[in-house]
Design an enzyme around this catalytic site. Structure first.
Site, short mmCIF file in Angstrom:
data_model
loop_
_atom_site.label_atom_id
_atom_site.label_comp_id
_atom_site.label_asym_id
_atom_site.label_seq_id
_atom_site.Cartn_x
_atom_site.Cartn_y
_atom_site.Cartn_z
N HIS A 193 0.82 -1.39 -0.05
CA HIS A 193 0.20 -0.01 -0.06
C HIS A 193 0.59 1.22 0.01
O HIS A 193 0.47 2.22 -0.65
CB HIS A 193 -0.77 0.10 1.09
N ASP A 264 -4.95 -6.00 -7.97
CA ASP A 264 -5.18 -5.14 -6.78
C ASP A 264 -5.09 -3.69 -6.83
O ASP A 264 -5.05 -3.28 -8.04
CB ASP A 264 -3.75 -5.26 -5.71
#
Length: 356
Positions: A193, A264
């Site tokens: 992330h 993702d």
């Protein structure tokens, strides 16, 4: 390619982009964005949940926009990654809790995993959510800052067994599942992330260990797979989610996976090595992803929808359409009348109490 923008606004095939929305209800700008022919789904977050009634209204509004209805998904794994936790939702334990139970009692762990899957899926479906991005199939090597207790176990065979029970419970409720993060995020320490994780192992180690759950019969039960934003430099220079080697040669070819491949989130730091949002979408799509996720950056979502014109293969559209769920309960009140649900919820509640 013509994206069929000449069709009536409410009738158009599902596209390859999944977006998020900001709050408890759609804004006019979001409604317009979700009508774009490139859009095929919506991913919800904790910020989209106030209470049971509000969530049902939001999902109904999203589903009513188009025909076929947009697919609504959520990261609802249990433990620290459970977006909805109150008012109609049972607290699901982390998957590591099930792995620890396995060490004491294999049978109880498998049954608890099945019950957790059933409760998780039944409650989401009763609120109009079609799909959960679960289970996590990463191995618990003890070094990943993002995986941690989201993983079932270190042993790939235990991961496969517990995940298969969870998936069976979800299927009993009428929901498909998405395994993640292929080929494995558990050995890479960095959090994709906010960083670009690197796994320096050779292919054989990854194939034998991390890919084992996907090669297990569990792999044939997965409706979707989400690759990792991890670079495996001794195998391929690209992050797995942008790699034809990982997605086409290994996942489609050697593993034989035939379901939907979701990227993702393309706004994560682990995806930035590819370029801007258009370059990321093109790279993910070119590598073999059927659906790309763009979350938490509406500006990038607008930019992508304005500039991307992918050639969408019929078989890719067919895979996306096959994700359609079959809920058994119309709403949370009806769900309470199902004895199977109540029994499964009691098992899950007891597991949380035992491992808290």
């Amino acid at each position: 390619m013509t994206l069929q923008s000449d069709l009536p606004a409410t009738v158009r095939p599902l596209g390859p982009v999944m977006l998020d929305v900001a709050g408890f209800a759609l804004t006019e700008e979001e409604r317009e964005r979700l009508l774009d022919p490139l859009v095929g789904g919506v991913i919800l977050f904790a910020r989209n949940f106030r209470d049971s009634e509000q969530l049902q209204a939001l999902t109904a509004e999203i589903h009513a926009l188009r025909s076929p209805a947009l697919i609504i998904a959520v990261d609802h794994e249990g433990g620290r990654v459970q977006r909805f936790r109150t008012d109609g939702f049972t607290r699901i334990p982390s998957m590591r809790c099930l792995g620890r139970l396995w060490e004491r009692d294999h049978v109880a762990a498998l049954e608890s995993a099945r019950c957790a899957g059933y409760v998780l899926a039944a409650e989401l479906l009763a609120h109009g959510v079609d799909l959960s991005f679960t289970p996590v199939l990463d191995l618990d090597y003890g070094c990943s800052r993002v995986v941690g207790d989201r993983a079932f176990h270190r042993d790939p065979l235990v991961v496969a067994a517990l995940a298969q029970s969870l998936v069976s419970g979800m299927a009993d409720a009428g929901m498909g599942c998405v395994g993640k993060h292929f080929p494995g995020h558990g050995y890479a320490e960095a959090d994709s992330h906010v960083e670009i994780p690197v796994d320096e192992r050779e292919f054989d180690a990854i194939w034998t260990e991390d890919i084992a759950p996907y090669r297990h019969r569990l792999g044939r039960q997965l409706a979707g797979v989400m690759p990792a934003h991890v670079i495996y430099p001794r195998v391929d220079p690209n992050p797995a989610g942008f790699s034809r080697f990982w997605l086409q040669d290994i996942l489609r070819g050697r593993v034989g996976f035939g379901g939907v491949i979701f990227s993702d989130d393309l706004t994560m730091e682990g995806a930035t090595v590819v370029g801007d949002i258009l370059a990321r979408a093109r790279a993910a799509f070119g590598a073999g992803c059927d659906v790309v996720l763009v979350c938490n950056r509406p500006d990038l979502a607008v930019d992508l929808l304005d500039r991307w014109a992918p050639d969408i293969a019929p078989e890719s559209r067919a895979r996306i359409e096959a994700l359609r769920s079959r809920p058994q309960a119309a709403d949370p009140f009806a769900l309470e009348l199902h004895p199977v649900y109540r029994q499964a919820r009691d098992v899950v509640a007891g597991l949380v109490e035992d491992t808290a």
